[in-house]
Scaffold this motif. Structure first.
Motif, PDB file in Angstrom:
ATOM      1  N   ASP A  42       0.827  -1.214   0.000  1.00 19.75           N
ATOM      2  CA  ASP A  42       0.000   0.000   0.000  1.00 19.75           C
ATOM      3  C   ASP A  42       0.857   1.259   0.000  1.00 19.75           C
ATOM      4  O   ASP A  42       2.083   1.199  -0.134  1.00 19.75           O
ATOM      5  CB  ASP A  42      -1.022  -0.026   1.144  1.00 19.75           C
ATOM      6  N   LEU A  43       0.218   2.405   0.154  1.00 18.84           N
ATOM      7  CA  LEU A  43       0.901   3.687  -0.035  1.00 18.84           C
ATOM      8  C   LEU A  43       1.734   4.139   1.156  1.00 18.84           C
ATOM      9  O   LEU A  43       2.345   5.214   1.106  1.00 18.84           O
ATOM     10  CB  LEU A  43      -0.112   4.766  -0.433  1.00 18.84           C
ATOM     11  N   SER A 154      -3.683   6.944  -1.307  1.00 19.58           N
ATOM     12  CA  SER A 154      -3.243   8.319  -1.100  1.00 19.58           C
ATOM     13  C   SER A 154      -3.408   9.162  -2.362  1.00 19.58           C
ATOM     14  O   SER A 154      -3.389   8.628  -3.479  1.00 19.58           O
ATOM     15  CB  SER A 154      -1.762   8.319  -0.682  1.00 19.58           C
ATOM     16  N   TYR A 155      -3.543  10.477  -2.151  1.00 20.84           N
ATOM     17  CA  TYR A 155      -3.576  11.436  -3.256  1.00 20.84           C
ATOM     18  C   TYR A 155      -2.202  12.046  -3.514  1.00 20.84           C
ATOM     19  O   TYR A 155      -2.057  12.878  -4.403  1.00 20.84           O
ATOM     20  CB  TYR A 155      -4.568  12.558  -2.930  1.00 20.84           C
ATOM     21  N   GLY A 156      -1.213  11.655  -2.734  1.00 15.34           N
ATOM     22  CA  GLY A 156       0.123  12.204  -2.915  1.00 15.34           C
ATOM     23  C   GLY A 156       0.197  13.668  -2.549  1.00 15.34           C
ATOM     24  O   GLY A 156      -0.631  14.187  -1.805  1.00 15.34           O
ATOM     25  N   LYS A 157       1.181  14.355  -3.088  1.00 14.69           N
ATOM     26  CA  LYS A 157       1.399  15.762  -2.739  1.00 14.69           C
ATOM     27  C   LYS A 157       0.547  16.719  -3.561  1.00 14.69           C
ATOM     28  O   LYS A 157       0.197  17.800  -3.103  1.00 14.69           O
ATOM     29  CB  LYS A 157       2.880  16.122  -2.908  1.00 14.69           C
ATOM     30  N   PHE A 161      -2.844  14.355 -11.336  1.00 12.98           N
ATOM     31  CA  PHE A 161      -1.683  13.849 -12.073  1.00 12.98           C
ATOM     32  C   PHE A 161      -0.551  13.423 -11.132  1.00 12.98           C
ATOM     33  O   PHE A 161       0.620  13.550 -11.464  1.00 12.98           O
ATOM     34  CB  PHE A 161      -1.166  14.890 -13.072  1.00 12.98           C
ATOM     35  N   ASP A 162      -0.916  12.906  -9.967  1.00 15.30           N
ATOM     36  CA  ASP A 162       0.098  12.470  -9.007  1.00 15.30           C
ATOM     37  C   ASP A 162       0.304  10.954  -9.112  1.00 15.30           C
ATOM     38  O   ASP A 162      -0.670  10.203  -9.129  1.00 15.30           O
ATOM     39  CB  ASP A 162      -0.334  12.829  -7.577  1.00 15.30           C
ATOM     40  N   PRO A 163       1.549  10.480  -9.165  1.00 17.47           N
ATOM     41  CA  PRO A 163       1.821   9.039  -9.254  1.00 17.47           C
ATOM     42  C   PRO A 163       1.184   8.221  -8.129  1.00 17.47           C
ATOM     43  O   PRO A 163       0.823   7.065  -8.334  1.00 17.47           O
ATOM     44  CB  PRO A 163       3.349   8.956  -9.194  1.00 17.47           C
ATOM     45  N   ASP A 164       1.041   8.829  -6.950  1.00 21.17           N
ATOM     46  CA  ASP A 164       0.410   8.105  -5.837  1.00 21.17           C
ATOM     47  C   ASP A 164      -1.055   7.796  -6.139  1.00 21.17           C
ATOM     48  O   ASP A 164      -1.578   6.768  -5.702  1.00 21.17           O
ATOM     49  CB  ASP A 164       0.503   8.918  -4.540  1.00 21.17           C
ATOM     50  N   TYR A 188      -5.979   6.993 -18.979  1.00 15.18           N
ATOM     51  CA  TYR A 188      -6.726   8.178 -19.409  1.00 15.18           C
ATOM     52  C   TYR A 188      -6.163   9.433 -18.736  1.00 15.18           C
ATOM     53  O   TYR A 188      -5.947  10.464 -19.383  1.00 15.18           O
ATOM     54  CB  TYR A 188      -8.208   8.015 -19.085  1.00 15.18           C
ATOM     55  N   MET A 189      -5.929   9.347 -17.427  1.00 19.36           N
ATOM     56  CA  MET A 189      -5.376  10.492 -16.700  1.00 19.36           C
ATOM     57  C   MET A 189      -4.002  10.869 -17.244  1.00 19.36           C
ATOM     58  O   MET A 189      -3.697  12.053 -17.453  1.00 19.36           O
ATOM     59  CB  MET A 189      -5.284  10.172 -15.205  1.00 19.36           C
TER      60      MET A 189
END
Length: 369
Positions: A42-43, A154-157, A161-164, A188-189
């Motif tokens: 997981d993240l 997670s949504y990341g930082k 367009f975040d890799p997380d 798609y993203m």
């Protein structure tokens, strides 16, 4: 004699066939059992193992349910946080899946509340997707309390367009046996990000209008002074963000006089805070009328996308509108409204731009009055 031998041969063949079949059956059962087990990282770096693909799911914490809906809609959900049962305004994933509100409440929800292990247990999920846990220990604690696998997403930082986010979506797809859909959403993203970049990568710096994004929503509505440094949507279209001069990243509350000094050519106002800005304009019109963007009619809208974390699909639609306003020639083939509905349709399964526009105003020039 021959009959005896034949009989013995038949019996032997039968016994061998029976034993072979039994072994094959056991081998198949063992193989099937092993293949059903799923292990994901997981993240927060925890390895989480499930005995089988999850058929009963809960998603807790800011934005967890939204990421889940991107892949599965309302399917397999067995409970929902009380916070998600409120108004769907500004949350397209709830506008598209209103049946989720009817599910059993599994805790209050919200960024300042802890998961309710007892209520989660009452709906007996196979897995808990969570954004509450920013560290391994809190995720392990919830998993220990419930004896249910907890997978941190997670949504990341930067969220959009975040890799997380990509990683989280793929994990959700794997755990819920919907990997193809997860990959389609991620692709798609990424394609949208690449498209925005390719359209604007060759814009010379002297052709980049100085830009300011104001009234950005963050845990509520704010006035013109609420903005972001290193703003992901402006970065996506190679825009010139005047706030980057501060060296700050993320939410920034500026001194309003600083905006007069920057005097950006174009201003975008998040419609989540537009009413706050309009009220402030009535009190102090001279301040706003001193801004070149206001004088020249270069004030535009941005649909709000922060409601219990980021509505990534709305943010992506905003990025296309930003690009269209800043570099019309680079986006001459793009109708921002149609693009928004394309994004909503692909990610959520339904076109909802008109509802968002009815609620907030949609893409347009703004007149302060």
């Amino acid at each position: 004699m021959h009959r005896k031998i034949s009989s013995l041969l038949l019996v032997s063949v039968f016994i061998i066939t029976f034993l072979f079949a039994g072994c094959s059956s056991k081998s198949a059962e063992t193989s099937g059992s092993k293949s059903e087990k799923i292990t994901v990282t997981d993240l927060v770096g925890r390895k989480v193992t499930l005995n089988a693909k999850a058929n009963k799911v809960v998603a807790i914490g800011p934005g967890a349910l939204r990421l889940y809906c991107y892949i599965n809609g309302s399917k397999k959900l067995v409970g929902v946080e009380q916070m998600e049962k409120g108004k769907a305004v500004g949350k397209p994933y709830m506008m598209v899946n209103p049946e989720i509100k009817k599910l059993t409440a599994i805790g209050q929800g919200g960024p300042n509340n802890s998961p309710d292990a007892e209520k989660i247990l009452s709906v007996k999920p196979d897995v808990i997707f969570s954004t509450y846990s920013s560290d391994k220990s809190s995720a392990d604690e919830l998993q220990s309390k419930t004896n249910i696998p907890v997978v941190v997403v997670s949504y990341g930082k930067q969220s959009t367009f975040d890799p997380d986010v990509y990683n989280s979506l793929q994990i959700i797809g794997k755990v819920t046996n919907n990997e193809n859909r997860a990959q389609q959403v991620v692709d798609y993203m990424k394609n949208c990000k690449n498209d925005l970049y390719k359209r604007t990568r060759d814009v010379p710096e002297n052709k980049m209008p100085s830009t300011y994004i104001g009234a950005v929503s963050m845990k509520g509505s704010h006035g013109i002074e609420s903005t972001q440094g290193n703003y992901s949507l402006l970065k996506a279209v190679n825009g010139k963000n005047v706030v980057d001069e501060t060296g700050k990243t993320g939410t920034v509350m500026i001194d309003k006089e600083k905006l007069l000094k920057w005097n950006p050519e174009k201003v975008f106002i998040d419609e989540g805070g537009l009413q706050v800005v309009q009220e402030d304009y009535k009190k102090n019109p001279d301040y706003y009328n001193n801004l070149s963007a206001v004088k020249n009619g270069e004030v535009y809208s941005q649909m709000p996308y922060n409601f219990y974390d980021t509505n990534i699909e709305t943010a992506m639609a905003d990025a296309y509108y930003l690009g269209k306003v800043l570099y019309p020639e680079k986006f001459k083939d793009v109708d921002p409204v149609k693009k928004a509905d394309e994004i909503y349709k692909f990610i959520l399964g339904k076109e909802v731009y008109s509802q968002m526009a009815n609620n907030f105003g949609g893409f347009k020039k703004i007149t302060l009055k």
